[in-house]
Motif scaffolding. Structure first.
Motif, PDB file in Angstrom:
ATOM      1  N   GLU A  52       8.538  -4.639 -39.290  1.00  0.00           N
ATOM      2  CA  GLU A  52       8.690  -6.000 -38.799  1.00  0.00           C
ATOM      3  C   GLU A  52       9.789  -6.068 -37.741  1.00  0.00           C
ATOM      4  OE1 GLU A  52       9.604 -10.544 -40.450  1.00  0.00           O
ATOM      5  OE2 GLU A  52       9.912  -8.786 -41.752  1.00  0.00           O
ATOM      6  N   ALA A  53      10.879  -5.352 -37.949  1.00  0.00           N
ATOM      7  CA  ALA A  53      11.961  -5.352 -36.957  1.00  0.00           C
ATOM      8  C   ALA A  53      11.490  -4.763 -35.633  1.00  0.00           C
ATOM      9  CB  ALA A  53      13.154  -4.578 -37.510  1.00  0.00           C
ATOM     10  N   ASP A  54      10.706  -3.682 -35.698  1.00  0.00           N
ATOM     11  CA  ASP A  54      10.191  -3.082 -34.456  1.00  0.00           C
ATOM     12  C   ASP A  54       9.242  -4.036 -33.749  1.00  0.00           C
ATOM     13  OD1 ASP A  54      11.644  -0.834 -34.965  1.00  0.00           O
ATOM     14  OD2 ASP A  54       9.997   0.268 -35.916  1.00  0.00           O
ATOM     15  N   LEU A  55       8.411  -4.729 -34.529  1.00  0.00           N
ATOM     16  CA  LEU A  55       7.473  -5.671 -33.899  1.00  0.00           C
ATOM     17  C   LEU A  55       8.219  -6.845 -33.292  1.00  0.00           C
ATOM     18  CD1 LEU A  55       4.561  -5.658 -36.529  1.00  0.00           C
ATOM     19  CD2 LEU A  55       4.638  -4.499 -34.309  1.00  0.00           C
ATOM     20  N   GLN A  94      -1.699  -5.833 -28.107  1.00  0.00           N
ATOM     21  CA  GLN A  94      -1.557  -4.490 -27.551  1.00  0.00           C
ATOM     22  C   GLN A  94      -0.230  -3.854 -28.005  1.00  0.00           C
ATOM     23  OE1 GLN A  94      -1.976  -5.567 -23.417  1.00  0.00           O
ATOM     24  NE2 GLN A  94      -4.135  -4.855 -23.352  1.00  0.00           N
ATOM     25  N   ALA A  95       0.786  -4.659 -28.004  1.00  0.00           N
ATOM     26  CA  ALA A  95       2.084  -4.138 -28.447  1.00  0.00           C
ATOM     27  C   ALA A  95       2.040  -3.690 -29.922  1.00  0.00           C
ATOM     28  CB  ALA A  95       3.163  -5.200 -28.250  1.00  0.00           C
ATOM     29  N   ILE A  96       1.352  -4.465 -30.734  1.00  0.00           N
ATOM     30  CA  ILE A  96       1.226  -4.101 -32.156  1.00  0.00           C
ATOM     31  C   ILE A  96       0.469  -2.792 -32.298  1.00  0.00           C
ATOM     32  CG2 ILE A  96       0.137  -4.768 -34.326  1.00  0.00           C
ATOM     33  CD1 ILE A  96       0.797  -7.675 -33.626  1.00  0.00           C
ATOM     34  N   ALA A  97      -0.629  -2.669 -31.534  1.00  0.00           N
ATOM     35  CA  ALA A  97      -1.443  -1.453 -31.627  1.00  0.00           C
ATOM     36  C   ALA A  97      -0.631  -0.234 -31.206  1.00  0.00           C
ATOM     37  CB  ALA A  97      -2.705  -1.602 -30.781  1.00  0.00           C
ATOM     38  N   GLU A  98       0.125  -0.370 -30.093  1.00  0.00           N
ATOM     39  CA  GLU A  98       0.945   0.747 -29.638  1.00  0.00           C
ATOM     40  C   GLU A  98       2.026   1.096 -30.667  1.00  0.00           C
ATOM     41  OE1 GLU A  98       2.550  -0.041 -25.858  1.00  0.00           O
ATOM     42  OE2 GLU A  98       0.621   0.005 -24.792  1.00  0.00           O
ATOM     43  N   GLU A  99       2.619   0.084 -31.287  1.00  0.00           N
ATOM     44  CA  GLU A  99       3.676   0.322 -32.286  1.00  0.00           C
ATOM     45  C   GLU A  99       3.133   1.070 -33.494  1.00  0.00           C
ATOM     46  OE1 GLU A  99       7.357   0.459 -34.001  1.00  0.00           O
ATOM     47  OE2 GLU A  99       6.827  -0.145 -31.959  1.00  0.00           O
ATOM     48  N   VAL A 120      -6.223  -6.011 -36.127  1.00  0.00           N
ATOM     49  CA  VAL A 120      -5.557  -5.775 -34.854  1.00  0.00           C
ATOM     50  C   VAL A 120      -5.308  -4.286 -34.652  1.00  0.00           C
ATOM     51  CG1 VAL A 120      -3.467  -6.236 -33.498  1.00  0.00           C
ATOM     52  CG2 VAL A 120      -4.478  -8.033 -34.912  1.00  0.00           C
ATOM     53  N   ALA A 121      -4.829  -3.646 -35.698  1.00  0.00           N
ATOM     54  CA  ALA A 121      -4.560  -2.210 -35.633  1.00  0.00           C
ATOM     55  C   ALA A 121      -4.558  -1.663 -37.036  1.00  0.00           C
ATOM     56  CB  ALA A 121      -3.222  -1.944 -34.950  1.00  0.00           C
ATOM     57  N   SER A 122      -4.864  -0.357 -37.178  1.00  0.00           N
ATOM     58  CA  SER A 122      -4.920   0.237 -38.514  1.00  0.00           C
ATOM     59  C   SER A 122      -4.745   1.738 -38.410  1.00  0.00           C
ATOM     60  CB  SER A 122      -6.258  -0.078 -39.179  1.00  0.00           C
ATOM     61  OG  SER A 122      -6.367   0.607 -40.411  1.00  0.00           O
ATOM     62  N   THR A 123      -4.045   2.294 -39.421  1.00  0.00           N
ATOM     63  CA  THR A 123      -3.933   3.755 -39.561  1.00  0.00           C
ATOM     64  C   THR A 123      -4.619   4.224 -40.849  1.00  0.00           C
ATOM     65  OG1 THR A 123      -1.821   3.569 -40.730  1.00  0.00           O
ATOM     66  CG2 THR A 123      -1.740   3.754 -38.326  1.00  0.00           C
ATOM     67  N   VAL A 124      -5.357   3.331 -41.489  1.00  0.00           N
ATOM     68  CA  VAL A 124      -6.054   3.640 -42.735  1.00  0.00           C
ATOM     69  C   VAL A 124      -7.467   4.059 -42.400  1.00  0.00           C
ATOM     70  CG1 VAL A 124      -6.866   2.743 -44.942  1.00  0.00           C
ATOM     71  CG2 VAL A 124      -4.642   2.054 -44.058  1.00  0.00           C
ATOM     72  N   ALA A 125      -7.868   5.214 -42.905  1.00  0.00           N
ATOM     73  CA  ALA A 125      -9.176   5.752 -42.568  1.00  0.00           C
ATOM     74  C   ALA A 125     -10.233   5.435 -43.622  1.00  0.00           C
ATOM     75  CB  ALA A 125      -9.087   7.278 -42.393  1.00  0.00           C
TER      76      ALA A 125
END
Length: 488
Positions: A52-55, A94-99, A120-125
């Motif tokens: 959350e801090a990075d976002l 886009q910023a969320i996806a890149e993060e 929006v974005a996911s790293t779960v396969a």
């Protein structure tokens, strides 16, 4: 098997120990599981705050890029160039996806949804896990969701970035935690039975060793009978419960031995006392009928002897009957208000003939009224026995003095005679049954002292029944002094 105290003690010990160990293992297991779960939730929450801090930082950078054209004055061409599509600022999506793409945390997965279920974005396969994450209600912070082959712990956070609502979900497999708890359960399943087995063997050994004296006492007690009451149980440790039990049992055996000895002595003495007068009666009767011609005087003499011995037999039987009833508890005193002075006057009157025959004077020096609560018949017997002895064992021309020394709550009657002294070694035994100080006298009736040693014993018992006492105060060359103490 269950009738054995050793087995029952061991089973009780094992049961209690099993409950304690199982409860302890369950508590340990629950605490470990709770701590592991709490640690995992804390890690997920910490990572969520970091993401959350990075976002938030990315959101701030996007906002700064949007404000830059308004702060810097440029020419129109530069403005147009700055607003060119290839140099336009990144959107928040886009910023969320890149993060998320830059995040490389092992064993953790990240998914961000916009407007509820728009990913929006996911790293779960895993598709199954993604579907569960998409359908997870927004109000749930932590949850367990199934994947293809394992369970995942999920932490959900609500975010608002660039005035848009988002959901951040962080996942972590609980496989390691599950495997650790399974290993802990296996350890408990192996160690608890082994511990109980060892404890059971040790408990049985200790119970057997602790109860070994009881078994020894039981074997020894089984061998004890009326013929060997002098034997005693072994006492290894007088300070523990078993040693105290052995002491109590030995004390019981001592009392039984004394009782048996008294009974045997009683029977032997009673038989001996009865045999003498019976032999005299039989002898006189045989002499009386052995001759055909006998004078009336001879018959009268024989009948007189038979009569005297029958009187003596009656006295012995009555005394024995009283003692037998007293020992069995069948002789119950009938307590009522009586006057001791009247009882003493009556006893003196009854024994007046015997005293006159032996030239013994009786002096009765008591108050006119001596009331107390007692059994009149038994008290009459008590003083009759004492005065009878005082007269029989007095010297020729002697005196018997009866005085009152009452004080407080007790009536004390003292009977003093002027007879011979009782030997010191016999004074402690004169109240025993069948005990007589002069062993040289046979049980004849030549001197009139034909007692059998029961009078004082009966008198002593009567005094005890009345919560009182009978004692020999002194016996010397001046005579003997007996005192009867009775509560008023």
């Amino acid at each position: 098997m269950l009738n054995s105290m050793r087995t029952r003690l061991t089973l009780w010990y094992l049961g209690v120990l099993a409950l304690i160990i199982i409860a302890f293992a369950a508590v340990i297991y629950l605490l470990v599981a709770r701590n592991l779960g709490q640690t995992l939730d804390n890690n997920l929450a910490e990572i969520g705050r970091s993401v959350e801090a990075d976002l938030r930082k990315e959101e701030a950078d996007i906002a700064a890029e949007r404000l830059l054209p308004l702060l810097v004055e440029e020419d129109e061409d530069e403005k147009k160039s700055a607003q060119a599509p290839d140099e336009a600022p990144l959107s928040i999506e886009q910023a969320i996806a890149e993060e998320l793409e830059d995040l490389r945390l092992r064993d953790y997965g990240f998914v961000i949804f916009e407007q509820g279920t728009n990913e929006v974005a996911s790293t779960v396969a895993e598709a199954k896990l993604q579907n569960g994450l998409k359908n997870l209600p927004p109000e749930i912070s932590f949850a367990d969701l199934p994947g293809e082959n394992e369970i995942f712990r999920v932490h959900q956070m609500a975010l608002r970035l660039d005035e848009k609502p988002f959901r951040l979900l962080i996942t972590r497999s609980v496989g390691e935690q599950t495997e650790f708890l399974a290993g802990l359960r296996r350890i408990f399943f192996v160690t608890v039975p082994i511990a109980l087995l060892l404890a059971g063997l040790g408990g049985y050994f200790l119970a057997r060793r602790s109860l070994a004296p009881v078994a020894s006492m039981s074997n020894q007690a089984e061998k004890i009978g009326s013929a060997n009451l002098n034997e005693r149980l072994p006492v290894k440790n007088e300070r523990d419960e078993i040693g105290n039990l052995a002491k109590v049992f030995n004390a019981l055996l001592s009392r039984l031995e004394r009782s048996f000895d008294q009974q045997k002595q009683f029977m032997a003495d009673a038989s001996h006392e009865l045999r003498t007068p019976l032999a005299i009666v039989r002898g006189e009767s045989e002499v009386a009928i052995s001759k055909e011609d006998r004078s009336a005087a001879e018959y009268r003499e024989s009948l007189s002897i038979v009569h005297d011995e029958s009187v003596r037999l009656t006295k012995i039987v009555e005394d024995l009957f009283i003692l037998a009833r007293a020992d069995s508890g069948q002789l119950k005193p009938q307590f009522a208000k009586v006057y001791l002075d009247e009882i003493l006057v009556e006893c003196v009157h009854v024994l007046g003939t015997l005293a006159k025959k032996r030239n013994v004077k009786i002096a009765l020096l008591v108050p006119a009224e001596m009331p107390l609560i007692g059994d009149e018949t038994l008290l009459h017997r008590l003083f009759l026995n004492l005065l009878d002895n005082a007269i029989k064992y007095n010297r020729e021309g002697g005196t018997v003095t009866i005085t009152d020394q009452s004080e407080g709550k007790y009536s004390r009657v003292t009977i003093t005679n002027t007879g011979e002294a009782i030997p010191v070694e016999d004074q402690a035994k004169i109240f025993d049954r069948f005990y007589r100080t002069d062993k040289s006298r046979s049980r004849d009736n030549t001197d009139g002292k034909n007692g059998v040693g029961l009078g004082l014993s009966i008198a002593f018992w009567i005094a005890e029944v009345h919560q009182g006492s009978l004692a020999l105060l002194k016996s010397d060359s001046d005579g003997s002094v007996f005192q009867v103490e009775l509560p008023r």
